[in-house]
Scaffold this active site. Structure first.
Site, mmCIF file in Angstrom:
data_model
loop_
_atom_site.group_PDB
_atom_site.id
_atom_site.type_symbol
_atom_site.label_atom_id
_atom_site.label_comp_id
_atom_site.label_asym_id
_atom_site.label_seq_id
_atom_site.Cartn_x
_atom_site.Cartn_y
_atom_site.Cartn_z
ATOM 1 N N SER A 1 -69.354 -11.791 55.456
ATOM 2 C CA SER A 1 -68.423 -12.630 56.278
ATOM 3 C C SER A 1 -67.235 -11.915 56.749
ATOM 4 C CB SER A 1 -68.020 -13.750 55.073
ATOM 5 O OG SER A 1 -67.267 -13.317 54.366
ATOM 6 N N GLU B 1 -59.174 -9.958 52.651
ATOM 7 C CA GLU B 1 -58.935 -9.972 54.087
ATOM 8 C C GLU B 1 -57.646 -9.700 54.529
ATOM 9 O OE1 GLU B 1 -61.843 -10.625 56.548
ATOM 10 O OE2 GLU B 1 -63.363 -10.430 54.650
ATOM 11 N N CYS C 1 -69.241 -11.143 44.123
ATOM 12 C CA CYS C 1 -68.832 -11.377 45.634
ATOM 13 C C CYS C 1 -68.543 -10.001 45.939
ATOM 14 C CB CYS C 1 -67.699 -12.199 45.704
ATOM 15 S SG CYS C 1 -66.884 -12.035 47.285
HETATM 16 N N1 DGL Z 1 -68.333 -11.108 50.463
HETATM 17 C C1 DGL Z 1 -68.648 -12.641 50.466
HETATM 18 C C2 DGL Z 1 -69.603 -12.786 49.301
HETATM 19 O O1 DGL Z 1 -70.077 -11.857 48.518
HETATM 20 C C3 DGL Z 1 -67.391 -13.399 50.442
HETATM 21 C C4 DGL Z 1 -67.722 -14.958 51.074
HETATM 22 C C5 DGL Z 1 -66.675 -15.609 51.676
HETATM 23 O O2 DGL Z 1 -66.498 -15.185 52.778
HETATM 24 O O3 DGL Z 1 -66.047 -16.415 51.117
HETATM 25 O O4 DGL Z 1 -69.878 -13.822 48.845
#
Ligand code: DGL
Length: 272
Positions: A11, A153, A185
């Site tokens: 994302s 972010e 994540c």
């Molecule tokens: N890096 C994404 C994950 O591993 C983040 C998801 C998001 O954008 O909330 O879930």
């Protein structure tokens, strides 16, 4: 031997943790990375919406960039779309959930494993299913950490705000006596110092990045998809959001100067 690039997406900036591991393990491979920063965060979105985004990006990587393999470097997208992408695409598709679980199972000594992730990932039950599939006799304690992705972010990985949020979100895990915490994540390894301070030194933090890179390497060895030359591969970065910010923060997080970040834009409605 196959000189096509490996496609990787997330994302936003989180998948750069997997890119870092790939650069270390398979430096000769060409990579194309898509950070969907124009539509992040995925975590709070319904899984079917994340699935349609993942499908759109993966198809773009295959159709427009001729990748030989797709790495879904996002847990939320892996939870939402991995089975579908494996079914639909003609190239191997690697997710981050099973590799992360394998790494965490190896690290745990007391069999009490914590997993943190986005609301989408945790509520999907993907980690519970993965642990069950690996028939591991462990107790799994899961917690969603809304807000962590947004901090990364913004480039905020160690502020007071970050620490206060981590203390609040991680306190249920601390009382569960887990000895291993899987960062479910791909953004979270960038918060490892803060998370480690809150959890304490006796808790091992595990990222899925290295184990995912090993899975990529083993698929390439088994299928003959490896790159021909020993020279350093070329690496392209595409963002659906602010490319200037992607270049600036991406360089900092990856520890590598991103000279050029290309803009990628989507049709308003992704493929059905
Ligand atoms: N890096 C994404 C994950 O591993 C983040 C998801 C998001 O954008 O909330 O879930």
């Amino acid at each position: 031997m196959d000189d096509r690039p490996i496609g990787v997406f997330d994302s936003g900036f989180g998948g750069l943790t997997v890119v870092r591991a790939l650069l270390d393990l398979v430096p000769a491979e060409d990579l194309v990375y898509v950070g969907d920063t124009g539509r992040y965060p995925y975590g709070p979105r319904p899984l079917d919406q994340v699935r349609s985004y993942a499908r759109q990006i993966a198809r773009d990587l295959v159709d427009e960039h001729s990748v030989k393999m797709v790495v879904v470097a996002c847990n939320t997208a892996s939870a939402a779309a991995l089975d579908l992408l494996r079914f639909e695409l003609d190239v191997p598709v690697v997710g981050v959930i099973d590799p992360g679980v394998r790494a965490a199972l190896q690290a745990s000594r007391n069999g009490r494993l914590g997993v943190i992730g986005t609301v989408g990932t945790i509520s999907s039950g993907a980690y519970q299913r993965s642990v069950r599939a690996q028939r591991a006799p462990v107790t799994l304690v899961c917690a969603a950490c809304p807000g962590f992705v947004e901090l990364v972010e913004r480039g905020d990985t160690d502020s007071d705000q970050c620490l206060v949020l981590a203390e609040r979100l991680l306190s249920p895990l601390r009382s569960e006596q887990v000895d291993t915490l899987l960062l479910g994540c791909t953004h979270y390894p960038f918060l490892a110092r803060t998370i480690g301070d809150v959890m304490g030194r006796e808790v091992v933090l595990v990222s899925s990045a290295e184990e995912t890179a090993f899975e990529v390497l083993s698929i390439m060895s088994e299928t003959g998809l490896g790159h021909r030359t020993a020279a350093k591969g070329s690496h392209r970065f595409l963002s659906s959001g602010d490319v200037g910010w992607f270049r600036e923060l991406g360089s900092r997080l990856l520890g590598l100067e991103l000279d050029d970040v290309e803009r990628i834009s989507w049709d308003p409605a992704p493929h059905p």
